[in-house]
Motif scaffolding. Structure first.
Motif, short mmCIF file in Angstrom:
data_model
loop_
_atom_site.label_atom_id
_atom_site.label_comp_id
_atom_site.label_asym_id
_atom_site.label_seq_id
_atom_site.Cartn_x
_atom_site.Cartn_y
_atom_site.Cartn_z
N ASN A 28 37.14 41.73 34.71
CA ASN A 28 37.62 40.17 35.01
C ASN A 28 39.56 40.26 34.88
OD1 ASN A 28 38.74 37.77 34.48
ND2 ASN A 28 38.29 37.44 32.04
N GLU A 56 39.18 40.84 39.19
CA GLU A 56 39.27 39.94 39.49
C GLU A 56 40.90 39.19 39.17
OE1 GLU A 56 37.44 36.33 39.21
OE2 GLU A 56 36.32 37.41 38.61
N ARG A 57 41.13 39.43 38.08
CA ARG A 57 42.88 38.62 38.07
C ARG A 57 43.90 39.06 39.31
NH1 ARG A 57 43.48 35.70 32.64
NH2 ARG A 57 45.79 35.20 33.44
#
Length: 154
Positions: free
Chosen positions: A23, A26-27
């Motif tokens: 996560n 991805e950010r």
């Protein structure tokens, strides 16, 4: 030297230390392996000191905050170390700062209720001599958190 991605990683980890690497990657627009390497580098360099869990104070039974302002007639290194030892064993004292100005120290104390402050006060004064102690009860938390600005880091 930190870049903008490093700062973004640090900012996101401060908000949620349990965020998954995928996560997080991805950010910040990185592959998982590249993001993982950056996190490891930030830990090794000391930019990440540790990862913690923040507990809900209401659920933990310590919703009350008292700030104790302390004056002392002693300022030697030995006295300061004795004071540090005296307060270090009291878990309700969650922060302690040496100050400039009219007060010498401020303690942030979390308690189940305001009446419990006397128990903590007595624990402190049994262990170390103080000149003056005054306390202020927090009526409302307007801002709370442990996140620090990441824009100043090198």
């Amino acid at each position: 030297m930190l870049d903008d991605r490093d700062r973004k990683i640090l900012d996101l980890l401060q908000a949620d230390a349990g965020i998954s690497v995928s996560n997080l990657a991805e950010r910040v627009a990185l592959s998982v392996s590249a993001c993982s390497r950056r996190i490891q580098r930030l830990e090794e360099s000391g930019h990440i000191a540790r990862r913690i869990v923040v507990l809900d104070r209401e659920k933990m039974g310590v919703p009350t905050t008292v700030f104790a302002l302390i004056k002392t007639a002693h300022h030697s290194d030995e006295w300061i170390e004795s004071f540090r030892r005296a307060i270090s064993g009291i878990p309700e004292i969650v922060e302690a700062h040496r100050l400039t100005g009219n007060q010498d120290y401020i303690l942030k104390i979390v308690l189940p209720r305001v009446e419990h402050y006397d128990v903590i006060y007595k624990q402190i004064v049994r262990k170390i001599e103080l000149f003056d102690v005054s306390a202020s009860i927090s009526m409302e938390i307007l801002k709370s958190g442990s996140a620090i600005p990441v824009g100043y880091a090198d």
